[in-house]
Motif scaffolding. Sequence first.
Motif, PDB file in Angstrom:
ATOM      1  N   TRP A  28       0.828  -1.205   0.000  1.00  0.00           N
ATOM      2  CA  TRP A  28       0.000   0.000   0.000  1.00  0.00           C
ATOM      3  C   TRP A  28       0.866   1.260   0.000  1.00  0.00           C
ATOM      4  O   TRP A  28       0.487   2.276  -0.567  1.00  0.00           O
ATOM      5  CB  TRP A  28      -0.918  -0.007   1.230  1.00  0.00           C
ATOM      6  CG  TRP A  28      -1.897  -1.133   1.249  1.00  0.00           C
ATOM      7  CD1 TRP A  28      -1.952  -2.167   2.150  1.00  0.00           C
ATOM      8  CD2 TRP A  28      -2.958  -1.366   0.316  1.00  0.00           C
ATOM      9  NE1 TRP A  28      -2.980  -3.023   1.842  1.00  0.00           N
ATOM     10  CE2 TRP A  28      -3.624  -2.553   0.721  1.00  0.00           C
ATOM     11  CE3 TRP A  28      -3.422  -0.692  -0.815  1.00  0.00           C
ATOM     12  CZ2 TRP A  28      -4.708  -3.080   0.034  1.00  0.00           C
ATOM     13  CZ3 TRP A  28      -4.518  -1.210  -1.507  1.00  0.00           C
ATOM     14  CH2 TRP A  28      -5.142  -2.378  -1.087  1.00  0.00           C
ATOM     15  N   LEU A  29       2.037   1.171   0.634  1.00  0.00           N
ATOM     16  CA  LEU A  29       2.947   2.312   0.657  1.00  0.00           C
ATOM     17  C   LEU A  29       3.401   2.664  -0.756  1.00  0.00           C
ATOM     18  O   LEU A  29       3.479   3.847  -1.123  1.00  0.00           O
ATOM     19  CB  LEU A  29       4.159   2.002   1.546  1.00  0.00           C
ATOM     20  CG  LEU A  29       5.229   3.104   1.650  1.00  0.00           C
ATOM     21  CD1 LEU A  29       4.637   4.373   2.244  1.00  0.00           C
ATOM     22  CD2 LEU A  29       6.419   2.615   2.476  1.00  0.00           C
ATOM     23  N   GLU A  30       3.702   1.648  -1.559  1.00  0.00           N
ATOM     24  CA  GLU A  30       4.141   1.884  -2.938  1.00  0.00           C
ATOM     25  C   GLU A  30       3.024   2.506  -3.763  1.00  0.00           C
ATOM     26  O   GLU A  30       3.274   3.397  -4.597  1.00  0.00           O
ATOM     27  CB  GLU A  30       4.595   0.564  -3.561  1.00  0.00           C
ATOM     28  CG  GLU A  30       5.892   0.023  -2.969  1.00  0.00           C
ATOM     29  CD  GLU A  30       6.187  -1.375  -3.440  1.00  0.00           C
ATOM     30  OE1 GLU A  30       7.032  -1.542  -4.341  1.00  0.00           O
ATOM     31  OE2 GLU A  30       5.581  -2.324  -2.912  1.00  0.00           O
ATOM     32  N   LEU A  31       1.799   2.047  -3.565  1.00  0.00           N
ATOM     33  CA  LEU A  31       0.668   2.620  -4.301  1.00  0.00           C
ATOM     34  C   LEU A  31       0.435   4.073  -3.888  1.00  0.00           C
ATOM     35  O   LEU A  31       0.104   4.920  -4.725  1.00  0.00           O
ATOM     36  CB  LEU A  31      -0.588   1.782  -4.043  1.00  0.00           C
ATOM     37  CG  LEU A  31      -0.552   0.343  -4.573  1.00  0.00           C
ATOM     38  CD1 LEU A  31      -1.817  -0.402  -4.172  1.00  0.00           C
ATOM     39  CD2 LEU A  31      -0.381   0.317  -6.083  1.00  0.00           C
ATOM     40  N   PHE A  32       0.606   4.351  -2.588  1.00  0.00           N
ATOM     41  CA  PHE A  32       0.485   5.731  -2.106  1.00  0.00           C
ATOM     42  C   PHE A  32       1.590   6.608  -2.703  1.00  0.00           C
ATOM     43  O   PHE A  32       1.353   7.751  -3.101  1.00  0.00           O
ATOM     44  CB  PHE A  32       0.556   5.736  -0.575  1.00  0.00           C
ATOM     45  CG  PHE A  32       0.334   7.080   0.043  1.00  0.00           C
ATOM     46  CD1 PHE A  32      -0.745   7.875  -0.329  1.00  0.00           C
ATOM     47  CD2 PHE A  32       1.201   7.568   1.004  1.00  0.00           C
ATOM     48  CE1 PHE A  32      -0.959   9.114   0.246  1.00  0.00           C
ATOM     49  CE2 PHE A  32       1.008   8.819   1.585  1.00  0.00           C
ATOM     50  CZ  PHE A  32      -0.084   9.597   1.194  1.00  0.00           C
ATOM     51  N   PHE A  33       2.792   6.061  -2.776  1.00  0.00           N
ATOM     52  CA  PHE A  33       3.943   6.745  -3.374  1.00  0.00           C
ATOM     53  C   PHE A  33       3.656   7.125  -4.824  1.00  0.00           C
ATOM     54  O   PHE A  33       4.029   8.210  -5.284  1.00  0.00           O
ATOM     55  CB  PHE A  33       5.158   5.813  -3.271  1.00  0.00           C
ATOM     56  CG  PHE A  33       6.365   6.256  -4.050  1.00  0.00           C
ATOM     57  CD1 PHE A  33       7.191   7.264  -3.580  1.00  0.00           C
ATOM     58  CD2 PHE A  33       6.707   5.628  -5.239  1.00  0.00           C
ATOM     59  CE1 PHE A  33       8.323   7.654  -4.279  1.00  0.00           C
ATOM     60  CE2 PHE A  33       7.842   6.008  -5.949  1.00  0.00           C
ATOM     61  CZ  PHE A  33       8.652   7.026  -5.467  1.00  0.00           C
ATOM     62  N   ASN A  73      13.788   5.018  -9.493  1.00  0.00           N
ATOM     63  CA  ASN A  73      14.731   4.838  -8.385  1.00  0.00           C
ATOM     64  C   ASN A  73      14.010   4.543  -7.079  1.00  0.00           C
ATOM     65  O   ASN A  73      14.414   3.653  -6.328  1.00  0.00           O
ATOM     66  CB  ASN A  73      15.612   6.078  -8.235  1.00  0.00           C
ATOM     67  CG  ASN A  73      16.826   6.048  -9.129  1.00  0.00           C
ATOM     68  OD1 ASN A  73      17.877   5.561  -8.764  1.00  0.00           O
ATOM     69  ND2 ASN A  73      16.671   6.553 -10.343  1.00  0.00           N
ATOM     70  N   GLY A  74      12.943   5.294  -6.820  1.00  0.00           N
ATOM     71  CA  GLY A  74      12.177   5.039  -5.607  1.00  0.00           C
ATOM     72  C   GLY A  74      11.546   3.660  -5.600  1.00  0.00           C
ATOM     73  O   GLY A  74      11.542   2.963  -4.573  1.00  0.00           O
ATOM     74  N   SER A  75      11.037   3.230  -6.752  1.00  0.00           N
ATOM     75  CA  SER A  75      10.386   1.917  -6.853  1.00  0.00           C
ATOM     76  C   SER A  75      11.394   0.781  -6.751  1.00  0.00           C
ATOM     77  O   SER A  75      11.147  -0.230  -6.074  1.00  0.00           O
ATOM     78  CB  SER A  75       9.621   1.826  -8.178  1.00  0.00           C
ATOM     79  OG  SER A  75       8.626   2.824  -8.255  1.00  0.00           O
ATOM     80  N   THR A  92      10.290   7.135   1.802  1.00  0.00           N
ATOM     81  CA  THR A  92       9.201   7.354   0.849  1.00  0.00           C
ATOM     82  C   THR A  92       8.591   8.742   1.030  1.00  0.00           C
ATOM     83  O   THR A  92       8.316   9.451   0.059  1.00  0.00           O
ATOM     84  CB  THR A  92       8.112   6.277   1.030  1.00  0.00           C
ATOM     85  OG1 THR A  92       8.697   4.978   0.889  1.00  0.00           O
ATOM     86  CG2 THR A  92       6.999   6.444   0.007  1.00  0.00           C
ATOM     87  N   LEU A  93       8.406   9.131   2.285  1.00  0.00           N
ATOM     88  CA  LEU A  93       7.836  10.446   2.579  1.00  0.00           C
ATOM     89  C   LEU A  93       8.698  11.566   2.038  1.00  0.00           C
ATOM     90  O   LEU A  93       8.198  12.508   1.405  1.00  0.00           O
ATOM     91  CB  LEU A  93       7.663  10.605   4.094  1.00  0.00           C
ATOM     92  CG  LEU A  93       7.281  12.014   4.586  1.00  0.00           C
ATOM     93  CD1 LEU A  93       5.927  12.424   4.039  1.00  0.00           C
ATOM     94  CD2 LEU A  93       7.305  12.066   6.109  1.00  0.00           C
TER      95      LEU A  93
END
Length: 407
Positions: A28-33, A73-75, A92-93
């Motif tokens: 869910w964090l990745e989807l929010f990102f 890069n983040g992913s 992530t934030l």
Amino acid sequence: MKAPKRTREWWGPPKKFTVNPETRKVSWLELFFDLVYVIAIAKITHHLSEGMHSENILEFIFFFILIFWGWLNGSMYHDLHGAEGWRTRFMTLWQMLIVSALVITLDSPAESFVFNVTTALILLQIFIIYLWWSVGLYDKEHRKLNRPYSIIYLAALALMVTTLFLKDPFIIQVILFSSLFLNYLPPFVLYALSKVRTNRFVLSESMTERLGLFTIIIFGEVIAGVISGVTALHQLNLKIWINFSLAVILVFALWWLFFTLISDRRCKKGMLNSSILQILYIPTLLGLDLLAMAFSKLFTDSGLYIFDIINLKQLSGFSMSLFLFGMFLMTFVLKYAEQYYILRKRIQWIIFSSAFILMIFSLVNIELSLGTFLFTLLLFVLSIIILLNYQWYGIQVKKNKAIQDQN
């Protein structure tokens, strides 16, 4: 620098680098990102549609490639090193904050635009450098592989900083594009230095899914472009509704093509193949995003000339051609079962021929009404789908017949 001897569990040190990342579902964090990148892509697409001239197209291409680099890069970091704990969430934030700030700077007044945007780019660059370098504090194996990234990213950062002291827009543009080129270079340098190690790398199923999700973001922009273009007409009639339907069905047909041929396939083994596939997403998705921009204006003035050289209809055809050509190149680094080797060759020939024909069609600039133009494009894409399905079922029939003959 030595890794910390003790790290509290609640902080959650980065997951150690493995050449075969475990199979997992996208968090869910990745989807929010991803949400902040939805906004970023929408912003640059809108920014281009509001000022459609030759100077803006290079600016659009730069920001699109840069945004994709930040997202990639983040992913990739989350896929390789993401862990349960506060550290991954904080990382992530911070990236979401920086990318959001970059989006805000795009509305800066002309006299401070370059400075504000460049400052945001520098912050993003520093963050990405720290993101990968800091993993080496916990994982010595990663530290060895990270050197090309740290050195080249630092060189790109130095180029960005120099633009703060320059005045010539052309030189600034050249330097920024050079820094962008450097940012995509590290995996190829690492491959040249460590072929044996990087050849064992496999792009995970979750990262393949993430690339598909990013593609969905761009498809969403195309649908948004259609809706925006029709909404601008204010008064609706049957003809407009027909054109609207043709455009949406056309986008759905393009989605069908991509997610049937590309996103359900795994990448071939090796970091080189993975890096090539990731870069090939750039022209493919760039074509889609240009189509989104074209659709946002196509319904109100389909004959409008933009970028001083082509009209919106030509841009639509060219964008679809670029999208198909990107798909054609992707098929060379995707895995297909041995029994479908002949089918892959046919797919490549069909997609390449289609992209070439569409490019010629765009250059000729035949005078067509908007409805006829959209119907022609839709008929063209549906013909590709029907032809590909015919090839697929033809091979399946031969395969089943061969099995029956053996029995």
